[in-house]
Each structure stands twice: as structure tokens, then as C-alpha cells.
Design a protein around this motif. Sequence first.
Motif, short mmCIF file in Angstrom:
data_model
loop_
_atom_site.label_atom_id
_atom_site.label_comp_id
_atom_site.label_asym_id
_atom_site.label_seq_id
_atom_site.Cartn_x
_atom_site.Cartn_y
_atom_site.Cartn_z
N VAL A 89 0.84 -1.20 0.00
CA VAL A 89 0.00 0.00 0.00
C VAL A 89 0.87 1.24 0.00
N GLY A 90 2.09 1.13 0.54
CA GLY A 90 3.02 2.26 0.51
C GLY A 90 3.45 2.63 -0.90
N ILE A 91 3.53 1.63 -1.78
CA ILE A 91 3.85 1.91 -3.18
C ILE A 91 2.66 2.59 -3.85
N ARG A 92 1.47 2.09 -3.58
CA ARG A 92 0.27 2.67 -4.19
C ARG A 92 0.08 4.12 -3.76
N ASN A 93 0.21 4.39 -2.45
CA ASN A 93 -0.02 5.78 -2.04
C ASN A 93 1.13 6.70 -2.41
N THR A 94 2.32 6.14 -2.64
CA THR A 94 3.43 6.97 -3.13
C THR A 94 3.07 7.59 -4.47
N PHE A 95 2.53 6.80 -5.39
CA PHE A 95 2.24 7.32 -6.72
C PHE A 95 0.93 8.10 -6.76
N LEU A 96 0.02 7.84 -5.83
CA LEU A 96 -1.16 8.70 -5.70
C LEU A 96 -0.73 10.08 -5.22
N LEU A 97 0.08 10.14 -4.15
CA LEU A 97 0.52 11.43 -3.64
C LEU A 97 1.40 12.16 -4.64
N ARG A 98 2.19 11.40 -5.39
CA ARG A 98 3.01 12.02 -6.43
C ARG A 98 2.13 12.74 -7.46
N SER A 99 1.01 12.13 -7.80
CA SER A 99 0.09 12.75 -8.76
C SER A 99 -0.51 14.02 -8.19
N TYR A 100 -0.88 13.99 -6.91
CA TYR A 100 -1.39 15.21 -6.28
C TYR A 100 -0.29 16.27 -6.17
N ALA A 101 0.93 15.86 -5.84
CA ALA A 101 2.02 16.81 -5.61
C ALA A 101 2.30 17.66 -6.84
N TYR A 102 2.15 17.06 -8.04
CA TYR A 102 2.45 17.77 -9.27
C TYR A 102 1.20 18.27 -9.99
N ALA A 103 0.04 18.15 -9.37
CA ALA A 103 -1.19 18.61 -10.02
C ALA A 103 -1.32 20.12 -10.01
N ASP A 104 -0.65 20.79 -9.06
CA ASP A 104 -0.72 22.24 -8.96
C ASP A 104 0.59 22.71 -8.35
N LEU A 105 1.12 23.83 -8.85
CA LEU A 105 2.42 24.32 -8.40
C LEU A 105 2.48 24.61 -6.90
N ARG A 106 1.32 24.88 -6.29
CA ARG A 106 1.31 25.29 -4.87
C ARG A 106 1.36 24.12 -3.91
N ILE A 107 1.12 22.91 -4.39
CA ILE A 107 0.96 21.78 -3.47
C ILE A 107 2.25 21.49 -2.71
N ARG A 108 3.35 21.36 -3.41
CA ARG A 108 4.60 20.97 -2.75
C ARG A 108 5.11 22.03 -1.77
N PRO A 109 5.10 23.33 -2.13
CA PRO A 109 5.48 24.32 -1.12
C PRO A 109 4.56 24.32 0.10
N MET A 110 3.26 24.21 -0.13
CA MET A 110 2.30 24.16 0.99
C MET A 110 2.63 23.03 1.95
N ILE A 111 2.81 21.83 1.41
CA ILE A 111 3.03 20.66 2.25
C ILE A 111 4.38 20.75 2.96
N LEU A 112 5.42 21.21 2.27
CA LEU A 112 6.72 21.30 2.93
C LEU A 112 6.67 22.30 4.09
N VAL A 113 6.07 23.45 3.88
CA VAL A 113 5.98 24.45 4.95
C VAL A 113 5.18 23.92 6.12
N ILE A 114 4.07 23.24 5.85
CA ILE A 114 3.22 22.74 6.93
C ILE A 114 3.92 21.63 7.71
N LYS A 115 4.67 20.77 7.02
CA LYS A 115 5.42 19.74 7.73
C LYS A 115 6.51 20.36 8.61
N LYS A 116 7.19 21.38 8.10
CA LYS A 116 8.21 22.06 8.90
C LYS A 116 7.57 22.76 10.11
#
Length: 458
Positions: free
Chosen positions: A256-283
Amino acid sequence: MYPRSAAPRGRPAYSNGLYPPPPVTRCYDYNHQSLGGVNSFHVPELQRLPPYEWNPPRSTSNVPPPHTPTMTNGRKRQNIEYSPHMVKRQRLDSVSHPLLGSPVIQAPSPPRHLEQGPAVPESFNSLQAYAKDKLSHQMVELFEACQQQSSDLERKERCRARLQRDIQDIYAVARLYLTGSSMNGLGCRSSDADLCLVIKGTKRPDPIFVLSHLQRAFRSLSYVERTQLIRAKVPILRFRERGSDLEFDLNINNTVGIRNTFLLRSYAYADLRIRPMILVIKKWARHNQINDASKGTLSSYTLVLMVLHYLQTLKDPVLPSLQRDYPECFNPFVDIDMVPEGPKRVPPYVSRNQSSLGELLVGFLRYYATEFRWDKQVISVREARALPKTNSHEWTNKYICVEEPFERNNVARAVHEKMKFDAIKAEFAESYRILKDRKDLNSILPVRAVINKESSRR
């Protein structure tokens, strides 16, 4: 991939070869042949979903690309009756895959025409377009300093490939996958690497036995050190690359970790704001000590799903539900070797919502501080909405309920103490109170200190 509340707009969905042909009889090549641009926004004609490199044989399939649904505007947050046994109908062809024994995904015919909405300005192909204010600019600065680079991913991939060769001397049919934040595009330069070893066969291997065997074998490898077997719910073998601080966590058949890796990868690149948002919130969560599942707070995976859920449920959503709108691309039963191929057939998505990064960050904190009903709702990225709690054992007497998109269990179950739950809620409320007034990221997170700490671990 367009949500049912937003019309498709921007680039036409069938341009530039965005739809490779559906999978036919293929052998997946996990080696990364070209990593340039995988983790960078600074590439011409930006692809929303960067291709995941492989070398397929020539396709003879005449199956057309998947259908892009036409949508209407104006969805608000909704609740529906939640059933853990409810499974969305999969549009699958009944013919078995000749090699893998799993169903071949049969995509429906494309529409004769696509409804086009107002075009998004070309300027929004740049992350700087969403950073016109101080807070947004600070978020971009933090992201660009801390994001995983292609060189970081290449280093992890080299070690993965070397390990796979050595492991196959013991388990000939084993395949080693790089998973988690290193592969889904949401990692930092200092992120450790998660590995999943897939061993197929008629008999399910015992993870502890396999990991113990590997622990002994790894002692003879010149590039591995500090091996440690951790007997958790999902047992892992933790080790380091010799002479560096790069740490790996290896699990057995946790697919399931492989499946959700590629699901999240699709979300991460769906909009330019996703990756900065998530990195800042995790920090932010790590700085405020609410991002450590081993200590009863939120795992990074849980935080990512919380961010995606918020972005899906805005009046003008930033994201759709990929699983709901493209179930054939994220089929939970497809053979694991074919999982990386599904996202390649998801078309680009451009949202009506053009909020700045700072506006989205303040909104995220406000949502969980004042709007979300922790006691009554289940976060579901799969359905792109908050679902009402039921009496299912997954949700009863749980402080925070976040649905795993494939297994549908509660990924926030680590939060089992009221004191920790109250601390999490308090941090959302306090950070929202401060940030909405000051609009300065330093007021809730020491930006320069975080950047310096990240730099020191490279």
C-alpha cells in the motif's frame, strides 16, 4: 481529473502526447533514466505530472485515452453517509493481463469536444505568480531552500539499485521500490528514504524472518552500516549508507506504501502550490512538536492527507479527487509492478482557485482551528470531502480520523491520548491567531533556522 465542481480550463487535455497508451504486456523498468526537472519548477512548458521514466516496448493497442468528464461549478463542503465497505465501481475490462494476471484497464472513448473555461494566464505556470505578498514569498524561499534536489534522489536511487542486486542474490524474484516522500515529490533534502521489498510467491513471507535474514546479510555489504531491526506493527530494517547520514527504512510487502506513493506524487504535481504548501506545513508541525507518530502526534503522511483534504474542499477547489474521477488510473487491485503507470494517463489539472500560497496557509490553519468537526467527521481524500463518523471500530473513540485512501483505515490512530490531541488543536488555533494578524511566516516558524538546519544535514 477535474472535480465535479470545476470546469476544465487551460491547456487542452489531449495535447503534447499527455496520454501514453494504456498498459499492455510490459516489464516495468524501475531504474531512473532521467531525473532532470523531476523536483524543479524551473523547466520550460512545465508538465503538471512529470513523466516517470521507463522503457516500454512499442504498443500495438488501439485503446483510446481516458475520458475527461465535463463538470459544473460551485461545490461547497459536503458530508455524505460514510460506509467503510463502500467501494467505488471500477471501470475495468474483464480480460486478464497475459503476464501479470491482473485486469487490463480499459479506458473509455474520449469526448468529441471538451468544454473550455476561461484560460488561466501563462504567468500562473510560475510559482512566483502565487508569491506576490510577504508570507507567500517566505514560503517559496523556504521551499526552494529545503526541497529535495534531483541529485538527492539520484543518490538514493543508486543505493536502491545496488541493494536490489545484492538482495536478489538471496531472494531472486524480489523487487525493491523507493517509496514515501523521496519518491512522491514531497521530500526535503534531509529526508530519509523508505524502501519496500516485494517478494512474490504462493506463500506469504514472514517479515521478521526476512528482515532478520537481511540484517545478517547486510553485515557483509561495504556500503551499509548501523543495521537495526524494529519490530513495529509494520516491521522495518533501519540502516545507513556508510560514511553518510542517509538513513533507510526497509519493509517487506507493505505494498500500500507503493500505491499511495504514486497517488501522492500525482497530487504533488497537479498544482504548483501543493509541494510548497506541504513542505511548509510539515516544517511548522515538526517545529511545534505535533509531527511525530511515535510520540502520539501526527505522522507526515497524515499531515499530507489533511492538506490535500483542505485544498479539495474549498468552494473553488485547488485539487480534485483523483481516485474518484480516474479510478482506472488508481485501481487498488492492479498488479504492483503496474502501479507507476496509472498516473501517466491522468490529464493536467488547472484550478479556478488562484489564491496565493499565504492565503492558502492561513486558510488551512483556520479550517482545522475553527471549521473542521474533529468529533464528528472523517477526512477522506478519496472522496474529496469530510465524511460523518460511523460506529465502525476504525472511527469510534478516535480523536482524529483520517482515511487511508486505499486501505480505508485510520492513519491518525497514533493520536490516542487526549492531552496530545488537545495540544494539536491548540497549535492550530494559536498559529492561526498569530498568522492571520501578522502575515509573517517567522511568527510561527523560524524560517532562517529551519533553512540552516536543513543545510547542515546535507
